[in-house]
Design a protein around this motif. Structure first.
Motif, mmCIF file in Angstrom:
data_model
loop_
_atom_site.group_PDB
_atom_site.id
_atom_site.type_symbol
_atom_site.label_atom_id
_atom_site.label_comp_id
_atom_site.label_asym_id
_atom_site.label_seq_id
_atom_site.Cartn_x
_atom_site.Cartn_y
_atom_site.Cartn_z
ATOM 1 N N HIS A 1 -0.402 0.362 -26.839
ATOM 2 C CA HIS A 1 0.154 -0.944 -27.612
ATOM 3 C C HIS A 1 1.092 -0.596 -28.612
ATOM 4 N N PHE B 1 -3.879 -12.266 -21.230
ATOM 5 C CA PHE B 1 -3.166 -11.499 -19.742
ATOM 6 C C PHE B 1 -2.123 -12.345 -18.870
ATOM 7 N N GLY B 2 -1.259 -11.605 -18.642
ATOM 8 C CA GLY B 2 -0.171 -12.169 -17.698
ATOM 9 C C GLY B 2 -1.016 -11.789 -16.444
ATOM 10 N N TYR C 1 -2.837 -2.720 -20.207
ATOM 11 C CA TYR C 1 -3.704 -1.937 -19.679
ATOM 12 C C TYR C 1 -3.531 -1.953 -17.993
ATOM 13 N N TYR D 1 0.697 -8.295 -31.203
ATOM 14 C CA TYR D 1 0.989 -6.933 -30.578
ATOM 15 C C TYR D 1 1.068 -7.045 -29.235
ATOM 16 N N ARG E 1 -1.652 -9.926 -27.774
ATOM 17 C CA ARG E 1 -2.775 -10.068 -28.361
ATOM 18 C C ARG E 1 -2.701 -11.040 -29.516
ATOM 19 N N THR F 1 -7.581 -14.763 -33.483
ATOM 20 C CA THR F 1 -8.152 -16.009 -33.500
ATOM 21 C C THR F 1 -9.520 -15.739 -34.130
ATOM 22 N N SER F 2 -9.999 -16.572 -34.873
ATOM 23 C CA SER F 2 -11.267 -16.774 -35.698
ATOM 24 C C SER F 2 -11.502 -15.385 -36.164
ATOM 25 N N GLY F 3 -10.879 -14.514 -37.002
ATOM 26 C CA GLY F 3 -11.030 -13.436 -37.675
ATOM 27 C C GLY F 3 -11.190 -12.122 -36.673
ATOM 28 N N THR F 4 -10.636 -12.450 -35.385
ATOM 29 C CA THR F 4 -10.502 -11.075 -34.714
ATOM 30 C C THR F 4 -9.135 -11.532 -33.740
ATOM 31 N N TYR F 5 -9.261 -10.827 -32.621
ATOM 32 C CA TYR F 5 -8.017 -10.852 -31.620
ATOM 33 C C TYR F 5 -8.618 -11.186 -30.144
ATOM 34 N N LYS F 6 -7.703 -11.792 -29.369
ATOM 35 C CA LYS F 6 -8.023 -12.017 -27.880
ATOM 36 C C LYS F 6 -6.912 -11.624 -27.277
ATOM 37 N N TYR F 7 -7.169 -11.224 -25.973
ATOM 38 C CA TYR F 7 -6.203 -10.847 -25.277
ATOM 39 C C TYR F 7 -5.599 -11.952 -24.193
ATOM 40 N N TYR G 1 -0.020 -5.234 -25.693
ATOM 41 C CA TYR G 1 -1.012 -4.078 -25.168
ATOM 42 C C TYR G 1 -0.614 -4.148 -23.628
#
Lengths: 112, 115
Positions: free
Chosen positions: A49, A102-103, A36, A32, A91, A94-100, A34
């Protein structure tokens, strides 16, 4: 390892639309985009998003190209309070979830 | 519903001291993420934790940095023997689940200055 590229700064007249571009040419099919923003070094604030389709909410619109290699955040009527650094984020899973990922962000200055 | 809380907001340490940064996630959130922001740069992912477990620490420096999220109490990011290069803003975020729409909510950050 940034996945996004943004112009470092932009100016926009108050009341006009602010169009913030972002390139994410290496994005994968299930990742995805996103957006911010960060005002005065405060904690980042969620804007919007999307995955493939264009999205709109009360704050902004997100236009994603058909090939998903770039997108544009649109603030329809910019105000002085919209002055901030805007981050386009991919996004990743990773390991069952998501990490962002950033640029470096675009510093938007809204001018009176 | 209070947002993500971080304390202290500002922390000053001398080289060689320890820094402890605390993060209380939003009520009902069991997923915590730590990010570091150097001056004029974007945020960099450090670590992802669930209650009592470190799930992904791929962004953590190999030495001197550790994180925990105990069953009771806040998440702690600990930096031992701080150096000037550790000076940065450290942000914590939380999310309710690991699902597809798990937007992350960020705290106000802790600004660490190493003298």
């Amino acid at each position: 390892d940034a996945k996004t590229t943004q112009p470092p700064s932009m100016d926009c007249a108050e009341g006009r639309a602010a169009n913030l571009p972002c390139n994410h040419s290496t994005i994968s099919g299930n990742e995805y985009v996103y957006w911010y923003r960060q005002i005065h070094s405060q904690g980042p604030q969620y804007i919007i998003h999307g995955l493939k389709n264009n999205e709109t909410n009360e704050m902004a619109s997100l236009i994603i190209t058909e090939d998903r290699k770039s997108s544009t955040l649109i603030l329809p009527h910019a105000t002085l309070r919209d002055t901030a650094v805007y981050y386009c984020i991919v996004r990743v899973a990773t390991s069952g979830t998501y990490k962002y990922i950033f640029g470096t962000g675009t510093r938007l200055k809204v001018l009176a | 519903n209070a947002g993500v809380m971080q304390n202290p907001r500002h922390l000053v340490r001398r080289r060689g001291q320890e820094a402890r940064l605390r993060c209380s996630p939003m009520k009902g959130h069991s997923h915590v993420y730590w990010y570091r922001q150097l001056p004029e740069e974007g945020l960099k992912f450090m670590v992802y934790l669930q209650k009592e477990n470190i799930i992904d620490e791929s962004g953590m420096p190999k030495e001197r940095f550790s994180a925990e999220f105990p069953k009771e109490g806040p998440s702690i990011l600990r930096i031992q023997q701080v150096v000037r290069g550790d000076s940065a803003a450290y942000f914590c975020a939380s999310s309710p689940t690991s699902g597809v729409d798990n937007e992350q909510f960020f705290g106000p950050g802790t600004r660490l200055t190493v003298l």
